[in-house]
Scaffold this active site. Structure first.
Site, PDB file in Angstrom:
ATOM      1  N   GLU A 171       0.790  -1.233   0.000  1.00  0.00           N
ATOM      2  CA  GLU A 171       0.000   0.000   0.000  1.00  0.00           C
ATOM      3  C   GLU A 171       0.825   1.287   0.000  1.00  0.00           C
ATOM      4  O   GLU A 171       0.685   2.122   0.904  1.00  0.00           O
ATOM      5  CB  GLU A 171      -0.980  -0.004   1.191  1.00  0.00           C
ATOM      6  N   ASN A 213       2.352  -4.555  -3.441  1.00  0.00           N
ATOM      7  CA  ASN A 213       0.952  -4.920  -3.195  1.00  0.00           C
ATOM      8  C   ASN A 213       0.135  -3.646  -2.953  1.00  0.00           C
ATOM      9  O   ASN A 213       0.568  -2.755  -2.221  1.00  0.00           O
ATOM     10  CB  ASN A 213       0.920  -5.819  -1.945  1.00  0.00           C
ATOM     11  N   HIS A 251     -10.187  -6.358  -2.420  1.00  0.00           N
ATOM     12  CA  HIS A 251     -11.182  -6.479  -1.345  1.00  0.00           C
ATOM     13  C   HIS A 251     -12.464  -5.792  -1.802  1.00  0.00           C
ATOM     14  O   HIS A 251     -12.515  -4.560  -1.884  1.00  0.00           O
ATOM     15  CB  HIS A 251     -10.690  -5.782  -0.067  1.00  0.00           C
TER      16      HIS A 251
HETATM   17  C1  XIL Z   1      -5.766  -7.203   7.788  1.00  0.00           C
HETATM   18  C2  XIL Z   1      -6.065  -8.475   8.571  1.00  0.00           C
HETATM   19  O1  XIL Z   1      -6.924  -9.275   7.823  1.00  0.00           O
HETATM   20  C3  XIL Z   1      -6.684  -8.128   9.897  1.00  0.00           C
HETATM   21  O2  XIL Z   1      -6.821  -9.300  10.708  1.00  0.00           O
HETATM   22  C4  XIL Z   1      -5.837  -7.086  10.647  1.00  0.00           C
HETATM   23  O3  XIL Z   1      -6.515  -6.684  11.804  1.00  0.00           O
HETATM   24  C5  XIL Z   1      -5.569  -5.887   9.759  1.00  0.00           C
HETATM   25  O4  XIL Z   1      -4.980  -6.311   8.535  1.00  0.00           O
HETATM   26  N1  XIL Z   1      -4.697  -5.033   3.322  1.00  0.00           N
HETATM   27  C6  XIL Z   1      -3.626  -5.831   3.668  1.00  0.00           C
HETATM   28  C7  XIL Z   1      -3.775  -6.844   4.743  1.00  0.00           C
HETATM   29  O5  XIL Z   1      -2.580  -5.790   2.994  1.00  0.00           O
HETATM   30  O6  XIL Z   1      -2.574  -7.044   5.443  1.00  0.00           O
HETATM   31  C8  XIL Z   1      -4.878  -6.468   5.699  1.00  0.00           C
HETATM   32  O7  XIL Z   1      -5.060  -7.543   6.612  1.00  0.00           O
HETATM   33  C9  XIL Z   1      -6.153  -6.161   4.940  1.00  0.00           C
HETATM   34  C10 XIL Z   1      -5.969  -4.998   4.006  1.00  0.00           C
END
Ligand code: XIL
Length: 376
Positions: A171, A213, A251
């Protein structure tokens, strides 16, 4: 080569086993059965093996409900949902405890599935004292750079030979706009922190594939954030930064807009055209989008089909990882921003580990890798 088809080959070694192989559905004569053969039932992992792709899941620990039941039968790759993040490995800077992360790496090895490393450098889930240690240093930029250097060498070095891929930087874009995020890293080190992270990861583990990513709100090529991301990739390429691929989070969390097969595949193609590999790294599709409709399950499955099919349709796309195994255990239900729309039921298995329609749609979408069906 899928495990199923390998078994079929061994099975042909003797006549006795040939008979057994017919009974096991390996097909007769010289032609091998495949997941796209009518009447042959495959799992996602088998179909992915056959297509030369990965179909993975994020897991918290090997003992979590659903993991033993689905790895390696349904998933041929795993990602640590949290355990390999900087602040999870080291609550305070430099004090590493690899217990939880090692358990996942050893589980992957024991089950013969691939391990994705997630993630070396991210603004979130950092050691609790990192910020203060940097801000209080005489030369904060230098201090942060030293911490980063040490962290990447330690962690990528630790998992060398185990993690086949690393999300080196996660990110880099701002969550609220199209520019680079003003994280601690960016504020003190500028965009250079991305270049240096990749160069250091390459040195710490020369075999690992190195990925950038990112998440997106829209996948339209006209979207500002998408354009900014593609421009960043082009700059990294021009500076000969050792980046192998792009992780596309995907997502569909109930808030960000949905996409279409055509739009998503064009987005993947734009990344592939820069000479990079791609993985869909964190797929989930909330059913909350479809609650007012008649069949949320089918609508969700259609989007899974679009995303998995788009990946299968772009040769540079190596695979897909879903962000969790089953609907009873999804970050969307517990993360404050998304919790109001719970239950999201965004995954491929329901909370009793029954395969959902989305599972079967994803399965048949994988076959498009072999058929190379274009954009529909
Ligand atoms: C999320 C996990 O799923 C959660 O359990 C945690 O509390 C926060 O992180 N983008 C990402 C992931 O790259 O690492 C994140 O994972 C979700 C969004």
């Amino acid at each position: 080569m899928g495990k199923g088809s390998l078994m079929c080959r061994y099975a042909r070694l003797t006549f006795v086993v040939i008979v057994a192989s017919f009974a096991a559905g390996c097909g007769g004569g010289l032609s091998e059965s495949s997941c796209s053969t009518p009447g042959v039932e495959c799992t996602l992992a088998q179909a992915a093996d056959e297509a030369g792709m990965w179909f993975g899941a994020a897991i918290e620990s090997p003992s979590q409900f659903g993991v033993e039941q689905t790895v390696p039968s349904d998933f041929n790759s795993v990602t640590a949902e949290n355990a390999m993040k900087w602040g999870e490995l080291a609550r305070t800077v430099g004090n590493y405890d690899f217990t939880r992360a090692d358990a996942i790496a050893q589980f992957a090895e024991a089950k013969g599935v691939r391990l994705r490393g997630h993630t070396l450098v991210w603004r979130d889930q950092l050691p609790v004292d990192l910020r203060d240690k940097v801000l209080n240093a005489v030369d904060p930029a230098r201090k942060l750079d030293e911490f980063l250097d040490d962290h990447i060498a330690t962690v990528a070095g630790h998992f060398a030979g185990q993690a086949e891929v690393w999300d080196v930087v996660n990110e880099p874009l701002s969550a609220v706009g199209a520019s680079l995020d003003r994280s601690l890293f960016y504020r003190f080190l500028g965009e250079q922190f991305i270049d240096d992270s990749f160069r250091r990861a390459r040195i710490a583990d020369p075999e690992a594939k190195l990925y950038l990513n990112e998440f997106f709100y829209s996948y339209a090529l006209t979207d500002d954030r998408v354009q900014s991301f593609l421009a960043l990739l082009a700059r990294l390429r021009d500076r000969e930064v050792p980046i192998d691929g792009v992780g596309v989070q995907a997502h569909f969390n109930g808030i960000t807009p949905l996409t279409t097969r055509s739009e998503f595949q064009k987005f993947l193609t734009a990344i592939a055209n820069l000479g990079l590999s791609i993985e869909i790294t964190e797929l989930d599709v909330s059913e909350s989008y479809f609650r007012s409709g008649t069949n949320a399950t089918a609508a969700q499955a259609a989007l899974y089909r679009a995303v998995v099919g788009a990946c299968a349709g772009v040769p540079a796309c190596r695979g897909i990882t879903v962000w969790g195994i089953h609907d009873g255990d999804t970050w969307l239900d517990t993360t404050p921003l998304f919790a109001p729309n719970a239950p999201h039921r965004p995954l491929l298995f329901d909370s009793l580990l029954t395969r959902k329609t989305a599972y079967y749609e994803s399965l048949s979408a994988l076959a498009e890798r072999n058929n190379q069906i274009g954009i529909r």
